[in-house]
Design an enzyme around this catalytic site. Sequence first.
Site, mmCIF file in Angstrom:
data_model
loop_
_atom_site.group_PDB
_atom_site.id
_atom_site.type_symbol
_atom_site.label_atom_id
_atom_site.label_comp_id
_atom_site.label_asym_id
_atom_site.label_seq_id
_atom_site.Cartn_x
_atom_site.Cartn_y
_atom_site.Cartn_z
ATOM 1 N N CYS A 122 29.549 -5.407 5.033
ATOM 2 C CA CYS A 122 28.786 -5.044 6.237
ATOM 3 C C CYS A 122 28.654 -3.546 6.478
ATOM 4 O O CYS A 122 27.545 -3.021 6.481
ATOM 5 C CB CYS A 122 29.415 -5.710 7.450
ATOM 6 S SG CYS A 122 29.589 -7.473 7.235
HETATM 7 C C1 UGA Z 1 32.578 -5.793 10.504
HETATM 8 C C2 UGA Z 1 32.598 -5.695 12.047
HETATM 9 O O1 UGA Z 1 33.904 -5.346 12.499
HETATM 10 C C3 UGA Z 1 32.164 -7.021 12.681
HETATM 11 O O2 UGA Z 1 32.097 -6.872 14.095
HETATM 12 C C4 UGA Z 1 30.770 -7.397 12.133
HETATM 13 O O3 UGA Z 1 30.338 -8.646 12.628
HETATM 14 C C5 UGA Z 1 30.837 -7.493 10.620
HETATM 15 O O4 UGA Z 1 31.275 -6.212 10.084
HETATM 16 C C6 UGA Z 1 29.443 -7.828 10.142
HETATM 17 O O5 UGA Z 1 28.546 -6.993 10.295
HETATM 18 O O6 UGA Z 1 29.217 -8.979 9.756
HETATM 19 P P1 UGA Z 1 34.248 -6.794 8.657
HETATM 20 O O7 UGA Z 1 33.460 -5.974 7.688
HETATM 21 O O8 UGA Z 1 34.521 -8.212 8.360
HETATM 22 O O9 UGA Z 1 33.551 -6.756 10.119
HETATM 23 O O10 UGA Z 1 35.691 -6.128 8.812
HETATM 24 P P2 UGA Z 1 36.339 -4.984 9.703
HETATM 25 O O11 UGA Z 1 37.588 -5.499 10.280
HETATM 26 O O12 UGA Z 1 35.377 -4.377 10.635
HETATM 27 O O13 UGA Z 1 36.719 -3.911 8.578
HETATM 28 C C7 UGA Z 1 35.734 -3.235 7.818
HETATM 29 C C8 UGA Z 1 36.398 -2.196 6.937
HETATM 30 O O14 UGA Z 1 36.904 -1.127 7.731
HETATM 31 C C9 UGA Z 1 37.606 -2.713 6.140
HETATM 32 O O15 UGA Z 1 37.578 -2.169 4.840
HETATM 33 C C10 UGA Z 1 38.797 -2.202 6.905
HETATM 34 O O16 UGA Z 1 39.945 -2.013 6.114
HETATM 35 C C11 UGA Z 1 38.251 -0.861 7.400
HETATM 36 N N1 UGA Z 1 38.949 -0.348 8.598
HETATM 37 C C12 UGA Z 1 38.910 -1.037 9.760
HETATM 38 C C13 UGA Z 1 39.625 0.870 8.523
HETATM 39 O O17 UGA Z 1 39.659 1.533 7.457
HETATM 40 N N2 UGA Z 1 40.238 1.343 9.647
HETATM 41 C C14 UGA Z 1 40.202 0.671 10.838
HETATM 42 O O18 UGA Z 1 40.781 1.164 11.833
HETATM 43 C C15 UGA Z 1 39.521 -0.557 10.887
#
Ligand code: UGA
Length: 428
Positions: free
Chosen positions: A265
């Site tokens: 995403c």
């Molecule tokens: C993301 C959004 O959070 C959702 O709200 C959205 O619906 C989804 O994309 C989408 O568009 O379908 P997702 O990609 O499943 O969800 O996961 P996240 O928890 O957002 O993490 C994304 C990335 O960011 C991961 O690699 C995670 O490790 C990283 N991340 C997250 C960080 O490096 N630091 C943080 O503080 C949070």
Amino acid sequence: MKISIMGTGYVGLSTGVGFAKKGNSVLCFDIVREIVDKINRREPTFYEPMIEDALKEVVSKGLLKATAYLNYAVLNSDITFVCVPTPSQKDGSLDVSYIEKASVSLGKALKGKDYHVVAVKSTVLPETTGNVVLPTLEKHSGKKCGRDFGLCMNPEFLREGSALTDFLKPHRVIIGEFDKKSGDILERLYKDFDCPVLRTDIKTAEMIKYVSNAFLATKISFSNEIGNVCKRMGVDVYEVMRGVGLDRRISPDFLDAGIGFGGSCFPKDVDAIISKAKTLGESPIIMESVIELNRNQPLRMIDLLKKRINIKDKRVCILGLAFKPGTDDVREAPSAVIVDRLLKEGAAVNAYDPKAMEKFRDRYPQITYFNSAREALKNADACLILTEWDEFRNLSENDFNLMNKKVVIEGRKILDREKVQGFEGICW
Ligand code: UGA
């Protein structure tokens, strides 16, 4: 209400199971027969905590059924959610071919149906629902939007690893509506969700989805940039961000520094909105920097490693391959960038991940996979931790003593300083 879902990938199946858990009757349509059979056998087609049990429950109760016949799904429902994939093209722009094809089939199915609402859940750039979905539905149904059928854009905000909880307890529901009648029907479906419902026009709803992801990605790249500065000063960025996040205007979420964001995403959506901005004559400098910083961040692990050992002909243990914990998804995972570089520089790689090894192996058959972190650590010259799986929290000094040489670098903050000594973090 009676709902049909078009496309039973990650978003489609999670949405279907979620609505069925709320007591609605759900028909999941997919063109792939194998997927349909699997769902009817109560087996999810991907790993996602809670979905397996929930799917068993709703199929057993007769609340969810899968079908390979779109006409059947449409005729036996009041609303169809379009949840087909929207991959990106090489230049970062959105490939709308799936959504176009879905609209053609849906248009044909609407021919034989009285008033019906179509709700787009796929992530589509602003103007796609209005300029692609709407005219295609009208053309192939011979019907008029707003009079014979309704149209909404209802973005999803589900995170992999917590999709069902996010569905059942959303922060908000966004309903982009073509007209009031369509929006009223969709809002009824969400009536017992305990969250604000915002009703907008369709383009605005499409934009809210992209801006949400772009803003969260910006928070992460910002934290990583600050973390890189903190590292040079011997300051722990997690302590800094704990203090910063206590300001309610900022919030503590998405401030965890590390090896950068991955998944299907954030990278794709930020690229798509950059590409859209450029076609409109804008220069999206913040979002371009977010992507650039994210591209370089995983390679900082290699820089740190090289300061400790000469990596050529050494064996490096990678703990964690999934782009985040709670999923087997390795799309755009920073682990791939790191493994590519290690192999290019002549290192051998040992790898372990509790869920994602099968998917990673398809792309990297040349590295060695192990069934536990301990096995992967044996005889390694260095260890890089790339996903914050809970089980890595329990690793102790004894485990790392299995290595040839104890060089341990965390890309995600996970190890306990009480249990393990002498490791370093990417930004701390
Ligand atoms: C993301 C959004 O959070 C959702 O709200 C959205 O619906 C989804 O994309 C989408 O568009 O379908 P997702 O990609 O499943 O969800 O996961 P996240 O928890 O957002 O993490 C994304 C990335 O960011 C991961 O690699 C995670 O490790 C990283 N991340 C997250 C960080 O490096 N630091 C943080 O503080 C949070």
